[in-house]
Design an enzyme around this catalytic site. Structure first.
Site, PDB file in Angstrom:
ATOM      1  N   TYR A  10      -0.441   8.427  -2.438  1.00 14.31           N
ATOM      2  CA  TYR A  10      -0.366   8.184  -3.876  1.00 14.31           C
ATOM      3  C   TYR A  10      -1.450   8.980  -4.614  1.00 14.31           C
ATOM      4  O   TYR A  10      -1.295   9.310  -5.781  1.00 14.31           O
ATOM      5  CB  TYR A  10      -0.617   6.695  -4.181  1.00 14.31           C
ATOM      6  CG  TYR A  10       0.532   5.740  -3.967  1.00 14.31           C
ATOM      7  CD1 TYR A  10       1.700   6.127  -3.309  1.00 14.31           C
ATOM      8  CD2 TYR A  10       0.456   4.432  -4.434  1.00 14.31           C
ATOM      9  CE1 TYR A  10       2.740   5.218  -3.117  1.00 14.31           C
ATOM     10  CE2 TYR A  10       1.493   3.530  -4.256  1.00 14.31           C
ATOM     11  CZ  TYR A  10       2.624   3.924  -3.593  1.00 14.31           C
ATOM     12  OH  TYR A  10       3.652   3.028  -3.412  1.00 14.31           O
ATOM     13  N   GLY A  11      -2.560   9.196  -3.935  1.00 13.42           N
ATOM     14  CA  GLY A  11      -3.749   9.762  -4.579  1.00 13.42           C
ATOM     15  C   GLY A  11      -3.537  10.978  -5.465  1.00 13.42           C
ATOM     16  O   GLY A  11      -4.045  11.034  -6.581  1.00 13.42           O
ATOM     17  N   GLU A  39      -1.351   8.820   8.279  1.00  9.33           N
ATOM     18  CA  GLU A  39       0.074   8.456   8.197  1.00  9.33           C
ATOM     19  C   GLU A  39       0.903   9.066   9.331  1.00  9.33           C
ATOM     20  O   GLU A  39       1.929   8.530   9.699  1.00  9.33           O
ATOM     21  CB  GLU A  39       0.657   8.879   6.835  1.00  9.33           C
ATOM     22  CG  GLU A  39       0.200   8.013   5.673  1.00  9.33           C
ATOM     23  CD  GLU A  39       0.749   6.589   5.726  1.00  9.33           C
ATOM     24  OE1 GLU A  39       1.905   6.405   6.132  1.00  9.33           O
ATOM     25  OE2 GLU A  39      -0.009   5.657   5.380  1.00  9.33           O
ATOM     26  N   ASP A  61       0.871  -1.183   0.000  1.00 12.62           N
ATOM     27  CA  ASP A  61       0.000   0.000   0.000  1.00 12.62           C
ATOM     28  C   ASP A  61       0.903   1.227   0.000  1.00 12.62           C
ATOM     29  O   ASP A  61       2.104   1.135   0.290  1.00 12.62           O
ATOM     30  CB  ASP A  61      -0.904  -0.001   1.248  1.00 12.62           C
ATOM     31  CG  ASP A  61      -1.812   1.229   1.314  1.00 12.62           C
ATOM     32  OD1 ASP A  61      -2.288   1.681   0.249  1.00 12.62           O
ATOM     33  OD2 ASP A  61      -2.028   1.767   2.415  1.00 12.62           O
ATOM     34  N   SER A  62       0.307   2.380  -0.267  1.00  7.07           N
ATOM     35  CA  SER A  62       1.065   3.628  -0.203  1.00  7.07           C
ATOM     36  C   SER A  62       1.525   3.908   1.221  1.00  7.07           C
ATOM     37  O   SER A  62       2.372   4.756   1.439  1.00  7.07           O
ATOM     38  CB  SER A  62       0.176   4.780  -0.661  1.00  7.07           C
ATOM     39  OG  SER A  62      -0.917   4.905   0.231  1.00  7.07           O
ATOM     40  N   CYS A  91     -10.846   3.634  -0.145  1.00  7.13           N
ATOM     41  CA  CYS A  91      -9.412   3.756   0.138  1.00  7.13           C
ATOM     42  C   CYS A  91      -9.151   2.896   1.367  1.00  7.13           C
ATOM     43  O   CYS A  91      -9.950   2.916   2.316  1.00  7.13           O
ATOM     44  CB  CYS A  91      -9.065   5.215   0.415  1.00  7.13           C
ATOM     45  SG  CYS A  91      -7.417   5.473   1.099  1.00  7.13           S
ATOM     46  N   THR A  92      -8.065   2.136   1.340  1.00  3.38           N
ATOM     47  CA  THR A  92      -7.853   1.164   2.425  1.00  3.38           C
ATOM     48  C   THR A  92      -7.461   1.815   3.754  1.00  3.38           C
ATOM     49  O   THR A  92      -7.438   1.147   4.783  1.00  3.38           O
ATOM     50  CB  THR A  92      -6.796   0.118   2.016  1.00  3.38           C
ATOM     51  OG1 THR A  92      -5.580   0.795   1.648  1.00  3.38           O
ATOM     52  CG2 THR A  92      -7.296  -0.714   0.853  1.00  3.38           C
ATOM     53  N   HIS A  93      -7.137   3.096   3.734  1.00  2.29           N
ATOM     54  CA  HIS A  93      -6.906   3.796   5.010  1.00  2.29           C
ATOM     55  C   HIS A  93      -8.233   4.051   5.748  1.00  2.29           C
ATOM     56  O   HIS A  93      -8.261   4.198   6.962  1.00  2.29           O
ATOM     57  CB  HIS A  93      -6.250   5.162   4.767  1.00  2.29           C
ATOM     58  CG  HIS A  93      -4.772   5.105   4.463  1.00  2.29           C
ATOM     59  ND1 HIS A  93      -4.275   4.580   3.299  1.00  2.29           N
ATOM     60  CD2 HIS A  93      -3.697   5.527   5.182  1.00  2.29           C
ATOM     61  CE1 HIS A  93      -2.957   4.698   3.306  1.00  2.29           C
ATOM     62  NE2 HIS A  93      -2.577   5.264   4.436  1.00  2.29           N
ATOM     63  N   CYS A 101      -4.391  -1.385  -1.984  1.00  2.00           N
ATOM     64  CA  CYS A 101      -4.503   0.060  -2.228  1.00  2.00           C
ATOM     65  C   CYS A 101      -5.395   0.261  -3.451  1.00  2.00           C
ATOM     66  O   CYS A 101      -5.081  -0.242  -4.537  1.00  2.00           O
ATOM     67  CB  CYS A 101      -3.107   0.617  -2.492  1.00  2.00           C
ATOM     68  SG  CYS A 101      -3.065   2.355  -2.953  1.00  2.00           S
ATOM     69  N   ASN A 102      -6.499   0.969  -3.272  1.00  2.00           N
ATOM     70  CA  ASN A 102      -7.412   1.233  -4.401  1.00  2.00           C
ATOM     71  C   ASN A 102      -6.723   2.056  -5.480  1.00  2.00           C
ATOM     72  O   ASN A 102      -6.910   1.830  -6.675  1.00  2.00           O
ATOM     73  CB  ASN A 102      -8.639   2.003  -3.924  1.00  2.00           C
ATOM     74  CG  ASN A 102      -9.529   1.193  -3.002  1.00  2.00           C
ATOM     75  OD1 ASN A 102     -10.539   0.651  -3.427  1.00  2.00           O
ATOM     76  ND2 ASN A 102      -9.162   1.089  -1.736  1.00  2.00           N
ATOM     77  N   THR A 103      -5.939   3.029  -5.049  1.00  2.00           N
ATOM     78  CA  THR A 103      -5.293   3.940  -6.003  1.00  2.00           C
ATOM     79  C   THR A 103      -4.292   3.182  -6.885  1.00  2.00           C
ATOM     80  O   THR A 103      -4.251   3.378  -8.109  1.00  2.00           O
ATOM     81  CB  THR A 103      -4.575   5.076  -5.245  1.00  2.00           C
ATOM     82  OG1 THR A 103      -5.463   5.585  -4.254  1.00  2.00           O
ATOM     83  CG2 THR A 103      -4.165   6.189  -6.174  1.00  2.00           C
TER      84      THR A 103
HETATM   85  N1  DGL Z   1      -4.681   3.234   0.811  1.00  2.00           N
HETATM   86  C1  DGL Z   1      -4.627   3.924  -0.441  1.00  2.00           C
HETATM   87  C2  DGL Z   1      -5.884   3.589  -1.256  1.00  2.00           C
HETATM   88  O1  DGL Z   1      -6.518   2.592  -1.000  1.00  2.00           O
HETATM   89  C3  DGL Z   1      -4.387   5.364  -0.167  1.00  2.00           C
HETATM   90  C4  DGL Z   1      -3.998   6.126  -1.373  1.00  2.00           C
HETATM   91  C5  DGL Z   1      -3.104   7.294  -1.128  1.00  2.00           C
HETATM   92  O2  DGL Z   1      -2.004   7.091  -0.657  1.00  2.00           O
HETATM   93  O3  DGL Z   1      -3.517   8.405  -1.457  1.00  2.00           O
HETATM   94  O4  DGL Z   1      -6.248   4.259  -2.197  1.00  2.00           O
END
Ligand code: DGL
Length: 259
Positions: free
Chosen positions: A42-43, A151, A10-11, A183-185, A73-75
């Site tokens: 990452y977004g 984060e 993940d990011s 988003c997984t966060h 991570c969805n992104t």
């Molecule tokens: N956990 C990432 C997701 O699912 C976060 C993306 C990010 O870092 O912006 O999209």
């Protein structure tokens, strides 16, 4: 069968929400989790950048012998999974916002979705929206700033409450009955979101679906670990280890690594 670990990346720390669902379902599997926290979020970054980082993460996990990779991570999934699948032989399991079940179940025909800019702008997300949500009013909200706060350990902070309130406002105005966490966060925000939302609004994320899919893929290709020995749970971060420590099991090993 294979005792090799399942890799996840993940990011940052958010994908640990997926790790938890996976570990619950497959408690004997060893795992290696990469948190690219030095490069989070990452977004807001562009597609090519997200693909480059996803390749770095994938190669690191493969060098550690992972038998499959969960893009937690969805992104990264919505921007990079196609490239990864075209370039590596290992199976990839991705995560996408659960807009299909939400749009099928919604009675008010209005669904809220909170995700990153990178996910909303991806071709994969736009295609899924067209396919599954054409007859539903989608209130799309970029969760600008949420990942940054999580984060740095500010999950429960006045700043977070303010952000969430402002992001939920247009959704409540539109009378949503489902909120999709894209988003997984964000699953870590569920207790706060429940306080801010009326009971009639249901929150859905994709964690369990990803765990189920991982099991199905590993079973189909005979790579599930059938032993009952204690698994090795390893976490690597190129950022601070302190936030990760609060989110993973005590028995897990957390390492700092530059990548
Ligand atoms: N956990 C990432 C997701 O699912 C976060 C993306 C990010 O870092 O912006 O999209």
């Amino acid at each position: 069968m294979s005792k090799n670990p399942i890799g996840l990346f993940d990011s940052g720390v958010g994908g640990t929400s997926i790790f938890k669902d996976l570990h619950k379902l497959l408690p004997h599997e060893s795992t290696i989790y990469l948190a690219d926290s030095a490069n989070a979020p990452y977004g807001p970054k562009g597609k090519n950048w997200i693909i480059e980082r996803s390749i770095v993460n994938t190669e690191l996990l493969l060098s550690k012998g992972c038998k499959t990779i969960v893009i937690a991570c969805n992104t990264a999934t919505t921007n990079a999974i196609k490239v990864l699948r075209n370039n590596y032989n290992v199976p990839f399991i991705g995560i996408e916002p659960a807009i299909k079940p939400a749009s099928l179940k919604s009675k008010t025909r209005a669904v809220g979705i909170l995700a990153t800019r990178g996910t909303f702008s991806s071709e994969l997300f736009r295609k899924s929206t067209k396919l599954y949500c054409s007859d539903v009013f989608m209130v799309e909200q970029i969760g600008e700033g949420i990942v940054d706060l999580i984060e740095v350990g500010k999950l429960n902070s006045p700043e977070m409450t303010l952000l969430l309130k402002s992001y939920l406002e247009p959704m409540l105005k539109a009378n949503i009955d489902y909120l999709v966490l894209g988003c997984t966060h964000y699953p870590y925000l569920i207790p706060q979101l429940k306080k801010l939302l009326p009971k009639s609004v249901k929150i859905i994320d994709s964690g369990k679906a990803v765990a189920n899919q991982t099991e199905a893929v590993l079973r189909a290709i005979h790579l599930l670990n059938e032993t009952i020995k204690e698994p090795k749970l390893q976490f690597y971060t190129n950022g601070e280890t302190s936030v990760l420590e609060t989110l993973v099991p005590k028995k897990a090993k957390i390492n700092f690594l530059e990548f």
